[in-house]
Design an enzyme around this catalytic site. Sequence first.
Site, mmCIF file in Angstrom:
data_model
loop_
_atom_site.group_PDB
_atom_site.id
_atom_site.type_symbol
_atom_site.label_atom_id
_atom_site.label_comp_id
_atom_site.label_asym_id
_atom_site.label_seq_id
_atom_site.Cartn_x
_atom_site.Cartn_y
_atom_site.Cartn_z
ATOM 1 N N HIS A 171 0.815 -1.221 0.000
ATOM 2 C CA HIS A 171 0.000 0.000 0.000
ATOM 3 C C HIS A 171 0.846 1.267 0.000
ATOM 4 O O HIS A 171 0.411 2.302 -0.506
ATOM 5 C CB HIS A 171 -0.921 -0.002 1.232
ATOM 6 C CG HIS A 171 -1.755 1.227 1.365
ATOM 7 N ND1 HIS A 171 -2.881 1.441 0.591
ATOM 8 C CD2 HIS A 171 -1.619 2.327 2.153
ATOM 9 C CE1 HIS A 171 -3.397 2.612 0.913
ATOM 10 N NE2 HIS A 171 -2.658 3.164 1.855
ATOM 11 N N ASP A 172 2.054 1.193 0.552
ATOM 12 C CA ASP A 172 2.860 2.408 0.701
ATOM 13 C C ASP A 172 4.331 2.112 0.400
ATOM 14 O O ASP A 172 5.190 2.191 1.279
ATOM 15 C CB ASP A 172 2.699 2.967 2.115
ATOM 16 C CG ASP A 172 3.262 4.385 2.239
ATOM 17 O OD1 ASP A 172 3.506 5.022 1.192
ATOM 18 O OD2 ASP A 172 3.451 4.845 3.380
ATOM 19 N N ALA A 173 4.602 1.767 -0.842
ATOM 20 C CA ALA A 173 5.982 1.434 -1.252
ATOM 21 C C ALA A 173 6.779 2.721 -1.416
ATOM 22 O O ALA A 173 6.922 3.250 -2.514
ATOM 23 C CB ALA A 173 5.957 0.636 -2.560
ATOM 24 N N ARG A 209 4.694 4.600 -7.221
ATOM 25 C CA ARG A 209 4.662 5.191 -5.872
ATOM 26 C C ARG A 209 6.085 5.371 -5.348
ATOM 27 O O ARG A 209 6.418 6.409 -4.769
ATOM 28 C CB ARG A 209 3.847 4.279 -4.946
ATOM 29 C CG ARG A 209 3.920 4.644 -3.451
ATOM 30 C CD ARG A 209 3.090 5.855 -3.142
ATOM 31 N NE ARG A 209 3.190 6.246 -1.737
ATOM 32 C CZ ARG A 209 4.092 7.074 -1.242
ATOM 33 N NH1 ARG A 209 5.006 7.618 -2.029
ATOM 34 N NH2 ARG A 209 4.093 7.387 0.040
#
Length: 244
Positions: A171-173, A209
């Site tokens: 979700h938050d690379a 991301r």
Amino acid sequence: MGNMATIRRDIGAGHHFIFDDTLVTQPNTDMFNPEFWHAQSKVTGQAKGRGTTIFIEHESQQWVLRHFKRGGLVGKILSDQYVFLGVERSRPFEEFRLLELMQAQGLRVPVPVAARIHRRGLIYRGDLITQNIPNSRDLHHVLCHQSLQKEEWHKVGHALAAMHNCQVYHHDANVRNIMIDDDKQIWLIDFDRCYKREGEHWKQSNLDRLLRSLRKEKGKNTVFHWEEIHWHWCMEGYKATIAN
């Protein structure tokens, strides 16, 4: 990796635990309470993200304790409260299970030690303990001090591809969720809100991301040893490892 003996235990007053009984014999609410560890002088450091993460030294083990907190506008109202949809669907349990799965696949991710949720009615709060990654620093810290060699960027790409080969969506690379240890091995961390996902179409957005994160830090920091060519090297490593 993959030798975990996972046990789930539900006790009264809405407390639910999941733990690796090769690392923890009897989980309790105290072990998820920072004040408990502070009182024993076992806290070795802390890191601030959405909440406070503390580092613990306990019986020759190095642990990381994280309390689940919301970010953004919702976080200002609900802070650490989540709607209860079932024990196994709670964020700490989902992250524990995902780490367990990736460990079994041989990925370099934190070893899950224990997780717990405390439910009151329709609301729960939760925590997760993992093993600390020894002698490691996050990629942001490293790039503020030195550049990575081409083969090291290849390893970053390998790690991302290995995660995607397991069909795990991160979700938050971002640049702070990639760790490098003293042996130049790459580890991925912080799998809150991450999950197994079918198909291929989402994988590029994970990579995008990370690229945005690198460009943002390049603009923010006076010294940040990253150039666009390094992303090309990273993607060389990724493409060499990703399953066709």
